[in-house]
Write an enzyme that holds these catalytic residues in place. Structure first.
Site, PDB file in Angstrom:
ATOM      1  N   GLY A 243       0.815  -1.210   0.000  1.00 64.62           N
ATOM      2  CA  GLY A 243       0.000   0.000   0.000  1.00 64.62           C
ATOM      3  C   GLY A 243       0.845   1.254   0.000  1.00 64.62           C
TER       4      GLY A 243
ATOM      5  N   VAL B 113       3.496   1.175   2.776  1.00 64.24           N
ATOM      6  CA  VAL B 113       3.224   0.077   3.700  1.00 64.24           C
ATOM      7  C   VAL B 113       3.773  -1.219   3.105  1.00 64.24           C
ATOM      8  CG1 VAL B 113       1.475  -1.186   4.988  1.00 64.24           C
ATOM      9  CG2 VAL B 113       1.141   1.237   4.473  1.00 64.24           C
TER      10      VAL B 113
ATOM     11  N   ASP C 289      -8.074  11.179   8.290  1.00 64.38           N
ATOM     12  CA  ASP C 289      -7.950  10.588   6.951  1.00 64.38           C
ATOM     13  C   ASP C 289      -8.723   9.277   6.870  1.00 64.38           C
ATOM     14  OD1 ASP C 289      -7.130  10.507   4.323  1.00 64.38           O
ATOM     15  OD2 ASP C 289      -5.206   9.583   4.753  1.00 64.38           O
TER      16      ASP C 289
ATOM     17  N   LYS D 146       4.578   0.577   8.161  1.00 60.44           N
ATOM     18  CA  LYS D 146       4.384   1.844   7.452  1.00 60.44           C
ATOM     19  C   LYS D 146       5.648   2.684   7.609  1.00 60.44           C
ATOM     20  CE  LYS D 146       0.499   4.289   7.254  1.00 60.44           C
ATOM     21  NZ  LYS D 146       0.396   4.624   5.829  1.00 60.44           N
TER      22      LYS D 146
ATOM     23  N   GLY E 252       3.458   7.895   3.317  1.00 60.97           N
ATOM     24  CA  GLY E 252       4.442   6.838   3.300  1.00 60.97           C
ATOM     25  C   GLY E 252       3.996   5.615   2.542  1.00 60.97           C
TER      26      GLY E 252
ATOM     27  N   GLY F 208       0.410   5.743   0.489  1.00 55.64           N
ATOM     28  CA  GLY F 208      -0.454   6.812   0.962  1.00 55.64           C
ATOM     29  C   GLY F 208       0.248   8.139   0.942  1.00 55.64           C
TER      30      GLY F 208
END
Length: 719
Positions: free
Chosen positions: A417, A424, A542, A439, A422, A419
């Site tokens: 992932g 993941v 968020d 993360k 950062g 974002g």
């Protein structure tokens, strides 16, 4: 209205005691549909009567102080179902001979007056459905020794339940539900053997264990302590409540086994233990309760064989969803087949032999094991010296080198992932011996090393079944000498809600309405905890589908909570969590006020929650191409609500409702009314949360109340 008219109304609603027909929670209503305001400036004594009723007449405005001038012989006073506002006059306490007082369903505010302690003859007191605040005065309960019925539900009361309630030795029914009471349940309350009708403490913030003294309620018919923060096990003493017909403990954090002593409750009609952390098996003794009509243990950690007799013969009267380790039962429950018992015995004997072998060779391996441990500790010590201090305080020790090794050098294959703050990665920590999510924050500003770790320590102590658990943090330097900061979370095997709503649709994997509703409830529970139950309120900032992760049982876990505060420590701004920082959410889920440099707020989280809920029901992202030039997801749903909602609801969701769909054609879709009402109610919540004005958005407490109503309605076997 002058004093003469006021006297007329009090005289008009006066009756003899023989005309009364008082019921417990619904006192006798005398309704003449007058719409007036009681004059606060009138003077003089009011009529001398023993009973005064002016219920359901739309009287408005505050009560005048002269109400205390009513005859001291007055024994019954009913003012329910009006529009009376403001604080309760202290002078009302002058009516010392009152035995019945009903002021429910009005607009009363402020605290319950201490003067109520004068009502030493009071037997029935109803103040529910108002906006009363403050704590329940201990002095009042300490003096009302004749009280038999007490209803303070659906107000804004806070604080603990006073232990002085133990002085009310004649109490038969108590309802404190729908408030914000906290602390432990006082044993003095459970020790009232007179309680026979009801004890309702649901929808509060009560914590601690359910005391074993609950077994003293041997005459109680209905016990409801649902939707609180209770922990620990269900005491076996609850089997002593032999008159119990309704038991509701759902929506807590209770753990341990379901006590078999519940089988002693031969008159039990409904039992709801859902949404807890209960483990073990379902006691087979429960099938002997012949009166049982509804049994719900969904979303726990139960396993083993489901009983076959009694209530368990009727699959429509039993809810076991979210307990993947259960097996057996009647065919309609669609559970996996249990392994034969003789196989279990063979496995048991095999395990015993294996244990004997292991213990036999353990002594021979002991020296080798000790030597290995010593070498490992020496290597770890050298490794810690080679890197910057990676952690401080209570967190487990973890270094940059360990995280680098756990992710194969932060390889693309382990990237799960990305974002705004950062990346993941999936990894396996040798020290933890489990798969984790790491993360890595892509912020290279120097400084705030200790404050970052301090914040991590604080968030690691924040625990809730619907929040992703923070295992540890790392604040170090990478192999290039750059600042390195990372957060290590527990790994969620079923990925994110984002994948289930959009990516998994291509694989024909989607979520049922019940699963979506449980996920929504989990998210709401997490927000309520962050906003109201932490030492300082935490704004998520968020909230979106990719930050909602699902575990093995499809239970929702909100991640990245407090990430704004963690990032602010790196910016040197750790003392101002709600300041206007660079991280303010994701496009489509961010409330409009954030675009005008407004401070982060819980109202902003409610907007994001509303958009997320609408996305779950419509299957459309808020960034869909169709939304432009001021037209957004909120407006898209609002235009179709309430008459054309089936045109906007996610088609894959409708197709999943095989048990409810009666007819499906190209022209129309006809759903079971229960399902359609559920969808309509959920869309209404989403719209109420995502309105443009922050002040008009409903709060998370109201959301949870509505979701509980929807959950019970959808689970109702009677439809």
């Amino acid at each position: 209205m002058d004093c003469v008219v006021l006297l007329f109304y009090f005289s008009f609603f006066t009756f003899s005691s023989s005309a009364l027909n008082l019921d417990f929670w619904h006192p006798h209503h005398i309704n003449n549909h007058y719409s007036n305001t009681i004059d606060r400036h009138s003077t003089g004594d009011l009529p001398n009567h023993s009973h005064s009723f002016f219920q359901d007449n739309n009287f408005g405005g505050p009560l005048p102080k002269i109400i205390g001038n009513l005859s001291t012989h007055l024994s019954q006073l009913a003012m329910a179902g009006n529009l009376i506002s403001g604080k309760i006059p202290t002078e009302l306490g002058n009516l010392v001979n009152l035995i019945f007082l009903s002021m429910e369903d009005n607009l009363l505010t402020d605290v319950i007056p201490e003067s109520f302690s004068k009502f030493q003859k009071m037997q029935e007191l109803f103040l529910k459905i108002n906006k009363l605040s403050g704590e329940i005065p201990a002095a009042i309960l300490g003096n009302l020794s004749q009280l038999s019925l007490l209803d303070l539900s659906d107000n804004l009361l806070v604080g603990k339940i006073p232990s002085t309630i133990g002085n009310c030795k004649m109490l038969q029914g108590v309802d404190f539900s729908m408030n914000n009471l906290s602390g432990a349940i006082p044993t003095e309350l459970l020790g009232l053997s007179s309680l026979s009708i009801l004890l309702n403490l649901s929808h509060n913030s009560l914590s601690g264990n359910l005391p074993p003294e609950v077994g003293l309620l041997q005459n109680i018919e209905r016990l409801d302590i649902s939707e609180n923060h209770l922990s620990g096990g269900i005491p076996t003493k609850i089997g002593d409540c032999l008159s119990l017909e309704y038991l509701f403990l759902e929506g807590n954090s209770l753990d341990g086994n379901i006590p078999s002593s519940l089988s002693s409750l031969k008159g039990l009609l409904q039992l709801d233990l859902s949404r807890n952390n209960l483990s073990g098996s379902i006691p087979h003794e429960l099938q002997n309760i012949s009166a049982l009509e509804w049994f719900n243990v969904s979303f726990n950690n139960l396993g083993g064989e489901v009983p076959l007799l009694g209530i368990f013969q009727n699959a429509s009267r039993v809810s076991l969803t979210g307990n993947d380790r259960l097996c057996g039962g009647v065919a309609k429950l669609n559970l996996r087949i249990c392994p034969p018992k003789d196989v279990k015995k063979r496995k048991h004997h095999s395990h015993r032999k294996l244990i004997i072998i292991i213990f036999s060779i353990a002594f021979l391996l002991l020296l080798s094991f000790i030597l290995t441990v010593i070498i490992y500790k020496i290597m770890r010590k050298r490794q810690r010296k080679a890197s910057t201090d990676s952690t401080i305080g209570k967190l487990p020790k973890v270094s940059y080198q360990e995280l680098h090794h756990a992710t194969d050098g932060f390889s693309v294959q382990n990237l799960i992932g990305t974002g705004g703050v950062g990346f993941v990665y999936k990894g396996r920590l040798n020290s933890e011996e489990r798969v984790v999510a790491i993360k890595v924050l892509s912020l290279q500003k120097k400084g705030a090393h200790k404050s970052f770790i301090a914040e991590c320590n604080a968030f690691r102590n924040i625990r809730h079944r619907n929040l992703v658990k923070i295992i540890t943090c790392c604040s170090s330097v990478d192999h290039k000498g750059n600042d390195f900061k990372a957060i290590v979370y527990e790994f969620m095997t079923n990925g994110s809600l984002e994948e289930w709503l959009h990516q998994n649709a291509e694989l024909q994997r989607t979520l049922t309405l019940e699963e979506r509703l449980e996920i929504v409830f989990g998210i709401a529970s997490a927000l309520h905890y962050l906003h109201h139950d932490c030492e300082k309120p935490i704004v998520h900032c968020d909230l979106k589908p990719s930050n909602v992760l699902l575990d093995d049982d499809m239970v929702a876990h909100v991640s990245d909570f407090g990430i704004a505060r963690l990032v602010s420590t790196i910016d040197g701004n750790s003392n101002n969590q709600t300041s206007s920082m660079g991280i303010k959410g994701t496009i489509g889920y961010t409330p409009p006020e954030y675009g005008m440099d407004s401070q982060l707020s819980t109202e902003g989280d409610m907007y994001s929650f509303g958009i997320l809920l609408l996305e779950m029901l419509t299957g459309r992202r808020p960034t869909d191409e169709m939304f432009k030039d001021g037209y957004n997801l909120h407006n898209y749903v609002k235009i179709a609500f309430p008459n054309n909602i089936l045109e906007i609801v996610d088609a894959t969701l409708l197709s999943m409702e095989n048990d409810h769909v009666a007819v499906t054609t190209e022209v129309a879709i006809h759903l079971h009314p229960n399902v359609e009402r559920c969808l309509s109610s959920l869309l209404k919540i989403g719209l109420s949360c995502s309105v443009e004005s922050p002040r008009e958005r409903i709060n998370i407490k109201e959301v949870i109340t509505e979701l509980n109503i929807i959950l019970k309605a959808l689970a109702d076997p009677r439809g």
